[in-house]
Motif scaffolding. Structure first.
Motif, PDB file in Angstrom:
ATOM      1  N   ARG A  12       0.839  -1.198   0.000  1.00  0.00           N
ATOM      2  CA  ARG A  12       0.000   0.000   0.000  1.00  0.00           C
ATOM      3  C   ARG A  12       0.874   1.248   0.000  1.00  0.00           C
ATOM      4  NH1 ARG A  12      -3.053  -2.982   4.238  1.00  0.00           N
ATOM      5  NH2 ARG A  12      -2.196  -1.497   5.696  1.00  0.00           N
ATOM      6  N   ASN A  13       1.915   1.260   0.816  1.00  0.00           N
ATOM      7  CA  ASN A  13       2.826   2.408   0.869  1.00  0.00           C
ATOM      8  C   ASN A  13       3.562   2.584  -0.457  1.00  0.00           C
ATOM      9  OD1 ASN A  13       2.138   2.973   3.517  1.00  0.00           O
ATOM     10  ND2 ASN A  13       3.825   1.795   4.367  1.00  0.00           N
ATOM     11  N   ASP A  14       4.000   1.489  -1.063  1.00  0.00           N
ATOM     12  CA  ASP A  14       4.689   1.568  -2.355  1.00  0.00           C
ATOM     13  C   ASP A  14       3.795   2.201  -3.410  1.00  0.00           C
ATOM     14  OD1 ASP A  14       7.007   0.425  -1.393  1.00  0.00           O
ATOM     15  OD2 ASP A  14       6.682  -1.522  -2.351  1.00  0.00           O
ATOM     16  N   TYR A  15       2.551   1.745  -3.487  1.00  0.00           N
ATOM     17  CA  TYR A  15       1.630   2.293  -4.478  1.00  0.00           C
ATOM     18  C   TYR A  15       1.438   3.804  -4.274  1.00  0.00           C
ATOM     19  CZ  TYR A  15      -0.187  -2.041  -6.642  1.00  0.00           C
ATOM     20  OH  TYR A  15      -0.349  -3.204  -7.345  1.00  0.00           O
ATOM     21  N   VAL A  16       1.166   4.224  -3.045  1.00  0.00           N
ATOM     22  CA  VAL A  16       0.912   5.645  -2.770  1.00  0.00           C
ATOM     23  C   VAL A  16       2.155   6.485  -3.090  1.00  0.00           C
ATOM     24  CG1 VAL A  16       0.442   7.329  -0.939  1.00  0.00           C
ATOM     25  CG2 VAL A  16      -0.885   5.227  -1.069  1.00  0.00           C
ATOM     26  N   GLY A  17       3.313   6.041  -2.643  1.00  0.00           N
ATOM     27  CA  GLY A  17       4.539   6.785  -2.907  1.00  0.00           C
ATOM     28  C   GLY A  17       4.865   6.847  -4.384  1.00  0.00           C
ATOM     29  N   TRP A  18       4.671   5.743  -5.080  1.00  0.00           N
ATOM     30  CA  TRP A  18       4.964   5.659  -6.514  1.00  0.00           C
ATOM     31  C   TRP A  18       4.100   6.658  -7.287  1.00  0.00           C
ATOM     32  CZ3 TRP A  18       1.955   2.293 -10.155  1.00  0.00           C
ATOM     33  CH2 TRP A  18       2.569   2.173 -11.397  1.00  0.00           C
ATOM     34  N   ILE A  19       2.818   6.701  -6.965  1.00  0.00           N
ATOM     35  CA  ILE A  19       1.914   7.631  -7.652  1.00  0.00           C
ATOM     36  C   ILE A  19       2.220   9.071  -7.247  1.00  0.00           C
ATOM     37  CG2 ILE A  19      -0.509   8.339  -7.859  1.00  0.00           C
ATOM     38  CD1 ILE A  19      -1.151   5.268  -7.489  1.00  0.00           C
ATOM     39  N   ASP A  20       2.482   9.309  -5.982  1.00  0.00           N
ATOM     40  CA  ASP A  20       2.748  10.651  -5.484  1.00  0.00           C
ATOM     41  C   ASP A  20       4.034  11.242  -6.064  1.00  0.00           C
ATOM     42  OD1 ASP A  20       2.043  12.871  -3.719  1.00  0.00           O
ATOM     43  OD2 ASP A  20       3.850  12.282  -2.608  1.00  0.00           O
ATOM     44  N   ARG A  30      -1.879   7.380 -15.237  1.00  0.00           N
ATOM     45  CA  ARG A  30      -1.499   6.059 -15.757  1.00  0.00           C
ATOM     46  C   ARG A  30      -1.137   5.104 -14.613  1.00  0.00           C
ATOM     47  NH1 ARG A  30       2.834   7.352 -18.532  1.00  0.00           N
ATOM     48  NH2 ARG A  30       4.284   6.418 -17.093  1.00  0.00           N
ATOM     49  N   GLN A  31      -0.386   5.593 -13.633  1.00  0.00           N
ATOM     50  CA  GLN A  31       0.008   4.745 -12.509  1.00  0.00           C
ATOM     51  C   GLN A  31      -1.185   4.396 -11.630  1.00  0.00           C
ATOM     52  OE1 GLN A  31       3.192   7.167 -10.923  1.00  0.00           O
ATOM     53  NE2 GLN A  31       4.732   6.077 -12.133  1.00  0.00           N
ATOM     54  N   LEU A  32      -2.087   5.331 -11.437  1.00  0.00           N
ATOM     55  CA  LEU A  32      -3.296   5.052 -10.663  1.00  0.00           C
ATOM     56  C   LEU A  32      -4.138   3.995 -11.365  1.00  0.00           C
ATOM     57  CD1 LEU A  32      -5.169   5.661  -8.283  1.00  0.00           C
ATOM     58  CD2 LEU A  32      -6.132   7.520  -9.636  1.00  0.00           C
ATOM     59  N   GLU A  33      -4.276   4.118 -12.684  1.00  0.00           N
ATOM     60  CA  GLU A  33      -5.023   3.115 -13.448  1.00  0.00           C
ATOM     61  C   GLU A  33      -4.365   1.743 -13.349  1.00  0.00           C
ATOM     62  OE1 GLU A  33      -5.201   4.916 -17.313  1.00  0.00           O
ATOM     63  OE2 GLU A  33      -6.976   6.093 -16.803  1.00  0.00           O
ATOM     64  N   GLN A  34      -3.029   1.702 -13.383  1.00  0.00           N
ATOM     65  CA  GLN A  34      -2.325   0.422 -13.245  1.00  0.00           C
ATOM     66  C   GLN A  34      -2.603  -0.182 -11.872  1.00  0.00           C
ATOM     67  OE1 GLN A  34       1.929   0.286 -14.091  1.00  0.00           O
ATOM     68  NE2 GLN A  34       2.174  -1.329 -12.579  1.00  0.00           N
ATOM     69  N   MET A  35      -2.529   0.640 -10.820  1.00  0.00           N
ATOM     70  CA  MET A  35      -2.783   0.133  -9.473  1.00  0.00           C
ATOM     71  C   MET A  35      -4.205  -0.423  -9.373  1.00  0.00           C
ATOM     72  SD  MET A  35      -3.016   2.077  -5.795  1.00  0.00           S
ATOM     73  CE  MET A  35      -4.658   2.681  -6.168  1.00  0.00           C
ATOM     74  N   LEU A  36      -5.184   0.314  -9.873  1.00  0.00           N
ATOM     75  CA  LEU A  36      -6.576  -0.135  -9.794  1.00  0.00           C
ATOM     76  C   LEU A  36      -6.783  -1.428 -10.568  1.00  0.00           C
ATOM     77  CD1 LEU A  36      -8.396   3.297 -10.107  1.00  0.00           C
ATOM     78  CD2 LEU A  36      -8.073   1.914  -8.034  1.00  0.00           C
ATOM     79  N   ASP A  37      -6.153  -1.550 -11.728  1.00  0.00           N
ATOM     80  CA  ASP A  37      -6.253  -2.777 -12.515  1.00  0.00           C
ATOM     81  C   ASP A  37      -5.622  -3.956 -11.769  1.00  0.00           C
ATOM     82  OD1 ASP A  37      -6.848  -4.257 -14.982  1.00  0.00           O
ATOM     83  OD2 ASP A  37      -4.659  -4.324 -15.195  1.00  0.00           O
ATOM     84  N   GLU A  38      -4.447  -3.729 -11.193  1.00  0.00           N
ATOM     85  CA  GLU A  38      -3.771  -4.800 -10.448  1.00  0.00           C
ATOM     86  C   GLU A  38      -4.587  -5.225  -9.234  1.00  0.00           C
ATOM     87  OE1 GLU A  38       0.189  -3.370  -9.667  1.00  0.00           O
ATOM     88  OE2 GLU A  38       0.799  -3.643 -11.751  1.00  0.00           O
ATOM     89  N   LEU A  39      -5.204  -4.279  -8.558  1.00  0.00           N
ATOM     90  CA  LEU A  39      -6.039  -4.624  -7.404  1.00  0.00           C
ATOM     91  C   LEU A  39      -7.291  -5.372  -7.836  1.00  0.00           C
ATOM     92  CD1 LEU A  39      -5.723  -1.345  -5.324  1.00  0.00           C
ATOM     93  CD2 LEU A  39      -4.663  -3.553  -4.823  1.00  0.00           C
ATOM     94  N   ALA A  40      -7.838  -4.999  -8.975  1.00  0.00           N
ATOM     95  CA  ALA A  40      -9.054  -5.660  -9.468  1.00  0.00           C
ATOM     96  C   ALA A  40      -8.784  -7.115  -9.849  1.00  0.00           C
ATOM     97  CB  ALA A  40      -9.625  -4.900 -10.660  1.00  0.00           C
ATOM     98  N   THR A  41      -7.647  -7.360 -10.500  1.00  0.00           N
ATOM     99  CA  THR A  41      -7.338  -8.732 -10.904  1.00  0.00           C
ATOM    100  C   THR A  41      -6.756  -9.531  -9.743  1.00  0.00           C
ATOM    101  OG1 THR A  41      -5.149  -8.114 -11.721  1.00  0.00           O
ATOM    102  CG2 THR A  41      -6.961  -8.111 -13.316  1.00  0.00           C
TER     103      THR A  41
END
Length: 71
Positions: A12-20, A30-41
């Motif tokens: 969770r911290n990696d995702y937030v920091g990466w996008i921020d 683009r990074q937010l969309e990737q995170m949402l897709d990865e969480l969905a699958t």
């Protein structure tokens, strides 16, 4: 949100920091969309294979998918 909360804190911290840390708004989107897709699958983390660990008693955490493997 359940899939996000089911991930380990370091992910969770990696995702937030990466996008921020992205400087361009297009990159953030683009990074937010990737995170949402990865969480969905549920089978990827930062484009790497991810398999949620099952909780004691054999129950997978919320948002995790069963792998069908037997130990």
């Amino acid at each position: 949100m359940d899939a996000y909360q089911a991930r380990p804190p370091y992910q969770r911290n990696d995702y937030v920091g990466w996008i921020d840390r992205a400087k361009r708004s297009e990159t953030k989107v683009r990074q937010l969309e990737q995170m949402l897709d990865e969480l969905a699958t549920g089978d990827r983390y930062m484009k790497m294979p991810y398999h949620a660990k099952t909780a004691p008693g054999g129950n997978a955490p919320p948002g995790a998918r069963a792998s069908g493997l037997q130990c």
